[in-house]
Design a protein around this motif. Structure first.
Motif, PDB file in Angstrom:
ATOM      1  N   ILE A 283     -12.486  11.568  -6.384  1.00  0.00           N
ATOM      2  CA  ILE A 283     -12.407  10.740  -7.584  1.00  0.00           C
ATOM      3  C   ILE A 283     -10.987  10.667  -8.134  1.00  0.00           C
ATOM      4  O   ILE A 283     -10.770  10.171  -9.238  1.00  0.00           O
ATOM      5  CB  ILE A 283     -13.357  11.257  -8.695  1.00  0.00           C
ATOM      6  N   ALA A 284     -10.014  11.149  -7.370  1.00  0.00           N
ATOM      7  CA  ALA A 284      -8.632  11.206  -7.856  1.00  0.00           C
ATOM      8  C   ALA A 284      -8.123   9.820  -8.228  1.00  0.00           C
ATOM      9  O   ALA A 284      -8.320   8.849  -7.503  1.00  0.00           O
ATOM     10  CB  ALA A 284      -7.739  11.827  -6.789  1.00  0.00           C
ATOM     11  N   ARG A 285      -7.440   9.778  -9.373  1.00  0.00           N
ATOM     12  CA  ARG A 285      -6.907   8.523  -9.901  1.00  0.00           C
ATOM     13  C   ARG A 285      -5.487   8.268  -9.397  1.00  0.00           C
ATOM     14  O   ARG A 285      -5.179   7.225  -8.849  1.00  0.00           O
ATOM     15  CB  ARG A 285      -6.902   8.578 -11.436  1.00  0.00           C
ATOM     16  N   SER A 286      -4.597   9.222  -9.600  1.00  0.00           N
ATOM     17  CA  SER A 286      -3.179   9.047  -9.286  1.00  0.00           C
ATOM     18  C   SER A 286      -2.815   9.800  -8.015  1.00  0.00           C
ATOM     19  O   SER A 286      -3.078  10.992  -7.883  1.00  0.00           O
ATOM     20  CB  SER A 286      -2.327   9.550 -10.456  1.00  0.00           C
TER      21      SER A 286
ATOM     22  N   GLY B  63      -8.511   4.390  -7.798  1.00  0.00           N
ATOM     23  CA  GLY B  63      -7.306   5.197  -7.682  1.00  0.00           C
ATOM     24  C   GLY B  63      -6.118   4.285  -7.486  1.00  0.00           C
ATOM     25  O   GLY B  63      -6.263   3.075  -7.276  1.00  0.00           O
ATOM     26  N   LYS B  64      -4.902   4.880  -7.572  1.00  0.00           N
ATOM     27  CA  LYS B  64      -3.695   4.066  -7.393  1.00  0.00           C
ATOM     28  C   LYS B  64      -2.571   4.928  -6.839  1.00  0.00           C
ATOM     29  O   LYS B  64      -2.355   6.051  -7.309  1.00  0.00           O
ATOM     30  CB  LYS B  64      -3.266   3.426  -8.714  1.00  0.00           C
TER      31      LYS B  64
ATOM     32  N   LEU C 114     -10.559   4.460   1.473  1.00  0.00           N
ATOM     33  CA  LEU C 114      -9.658   3.394   1.876  1.00  0.00           C
ATOM     34  C   LEU C 114      -8.558   3.258   0.837  1.00  0.00           C
ATOM     35  O   LEU C 114      -8.759   3.557  -0.340  1.00  0.00           O
ATOM     36  CB  LEU C 114     -10.399   2.060   2.000  1.00  0.00           C
ATOM     37  N   ALA C 115      -7.387   2.809   1.280  1.00  0.00           N
ATOM     38  CA  ALA C 115      -6.274   2.548   0.370  1.00  0.00           C
ATOM     39  C   ALA C 115      -5.620   1.234   0.778  1.00  0.00           C
ATOM     40  O   ALA C 115      -5.699   0.807   1.932  1.00  0.00           O
ATOM     41  CB  ALA C 115      -5.271   3.693   0.401  1.00  0.00           C
ATOM     42  N   PHE C 116      -4.974   0.588  -0.179  1.00  0.00           N
ATOM     43  CA  PHE C 116      -4.395  -0.734   0.020  1.00  0.00           C
ATOM     44  C   PHE C 116      -2.880  -0.631   0.107  1.00  0.00           C
ATOM     45  O   PHE C 116      -2.222  -0.247  -0.861  1.00  0.00           O
ATOM     46  CB  PHE C 116      -4.805  -1.651  -1.130  1.00  0.00           C
ATOM     47  N   GLY C 117      -2.320  -0.993   1.260  1.00  0.00           N
ATOM     48  CA  GLY C 117      -0.877  -1.099   1.402  1.00  0.00           C
ATOM     49  C   GLY C 117      -0.445  -2.500   1.019  1.00  0.00           C
ATOM     50  O   GLY C 117      -0.218  -3.361   1.873  1.00  0.00           O
ATOM     51  N   SER C 118      -0.333  -2.735  -0.270  1.00  0.00           N
ATOM     52  CA  SER C 118      -0.162  -4.096  -0.786  1.00  0.00           C
ATOM     53  C   SER C 118       1.158  -4.734  -0.360  1.00  0.00           C
ATOM     54  O   SER C 118       1.213  -5.927  -0.060  1.00  0.00           O
ATOM     55  CB  SER C 118      -0.282  -4.090  -2.307  1.00  0.00           C
TER      56      SER C 118
ATOM     57  N   GLY D  42     -14.588   4.723  -4.328  1.00  0.00           N
ATOM     58  CA  GLY D  42     -13.819   3.502  -4.520  1.00  0.00           C
ATOM     59  C   GLY D  42     -12.434   3.616  -3.908  1.00  0.00           C
ATOM     60  O   GLY D  42     -11.876   4.704  -3.791  1.00  0.00           O
ATOM     61  N   PRO D  43     -11.854   2.473  -3.483  1.00  0.00           N
ATOM     62  CA  PRO D  43     -10.559   2.505  -2.814  1.00  0.00           C
ATOM     63  C   PRO D  43      -9.394   2.757  -3.767  1.00  0.00           C
ATOM     64  O   PRO D  43      -9.515   2.649  -4.989  1.00  0.00           O
ATOM     65  CB  PRO D  43     -10.461   1.115  -2.183  1.00  0.00           C
ATOM     66  N   ILE D  44      -8.254   3.068  -3.162  1.00  0.00           N
ATOM     67  CA  ILE D  44      -7.017   3.379  -3.874  1.00  0.00           C
ATOM     68  C   ILE D  44      -6.111   2.157  -3.802  1.00  0.00           C
ATOM     69  O   ILE D  44      -5.810   1.668  -2.710  1.00  0.00           O
ATOM     70  CB  ILE D  44      -6.337   4.604  -3.237  1.00  0.00           C
TER      71      ILE D  44
END
Length: 284
Positions: free
Chosen positions: A18-21, A217-218, A151-155, A189-191
């Motif tokens: 559940i980590a945010r940062s 997360g972000k 999952l994380a987003f490499g924007s 949820g994804p980061i």
């Protein structure tokens, strides 16, 4: 390898689930590792991928291995499966006591995640960093892959690959795609990708947009970003007050469902209450 005499702080209390940062720290700056671990980041990621010149990667990897072997604790962003560095990355990290997990760069197939997980002895969680059009289209299979944790987003790389702008509308599809894929894969949820700069209004605006789409997360590039990101992604104090009131009323009436709106509200209240307790958010 020399023995470290550094006293490392205790581990963060917020679970990676559940980590945010998620604070990215260049592996070429080992002098920053301890400060990052002591920061307000829910989780830290030592970066041996984009933050490191190819000529410096072996030395940066060695610095990460030494720190994780001598009391440090964190995640590591490793090079992508197709790169010349992936094999050395996973072999060097496998079994290290301080390794919490890896973030796999440029994930574009389920096999990329599973092969990484297997090479890490099948016990180390893998966050798949999706950074391309192909990765976005394969997001569901990636989320279902053996070893996938989030999952994380490499924007930035996604924009470079597709030519899309940083506009919220242009970024809504890939972000939503990762949210849906995470749900289908039964992942948290994804980061979201990082925001450049430390402007509080910009951080709040982009954090709010990510949360509104379902991201939880972000990635962060600077310690100064952490308090804002943690606040934006946490439940508000008024939401916590509503959730606690609803749950108290629900218990007081014997947990009786009165109408069709009760179950959705119960689920939302329970989620808010759980996150508030994890993040230390008190009701207004």
């Amino acid at each position: 390898m020399s023995e470290s005499t550094t006293d490392h702080p205790t581990t963060h209390e917020v679970s990676a689930e559940i980590a945010r940062s998620w604070l990215l720290v260049a592996a070429t700056r080992p002098e920053d590792f301890d400060a990052a671990e002591r920061s307000r980041a829910d989780q830290i990621i030592l970066d041996v991928e984009d933050a490191v010149d190819p000529r410096l990667k072996p030395g940066a990897r060695d610095a990460v291995v030494e720190w994780l072997s001598n009391g440090g604790s964190g995640w590591v962003r490793i090079n992508d499966r197709a790169s010349d560095f992936w094999s050395d990355d996973v072999d060097a990290l496998a079994g290290l006591p301080g390794l919490r997990g890896v973030m796999l760069a440029k994930a574009e197939a389920a096999a990329h995640v599973s092969e990484t997980f297997d090479r890490l002895k099948g016990v180390t969680p893998v966050i798949a960093l999706v950074e391309s059009a192909l990765g976005i289209e394969e997001a569901v299979s990636i989320a279902r892959a053996r070893g996938a944790y989030r999952l994380a987003f490499g924007s930035g790389d996604y924009r470079r690959d597709t030519g899309a702008s940083a506009d919220d509308l242009a970024m809504a599809y890939p972000r939503s795609r990762l949210v849906i894929a995470s749900r289908v894969g039964n992942l948290p949820g994804p980061i979201d990708g990082p925001t450049v700069g430390t402007s509080h209004p910009v951080l709040r605006e982009q954090g709010d947009m990510a949360v509104s789409l379902g991201m939880t997360g972000k990635l962060c590039l600077d310690i100064e970003q952490l308090p804002i990101i943690n606040e934006v992604i946490s439940p508000t104090r008024s939401d916590v007050a509503w959730a606690r009131d609803f749950l108290e009323d629900f218990e007081a009436r014997g947990r009786v469902i009165r109408d069709g709106s009760d179950l959705p509200r119960l689920g939302r209240a329970q989620k808010i209450d759980k996150l508030a307790r994890a993040f230390g958010v008190e009701p207004a």
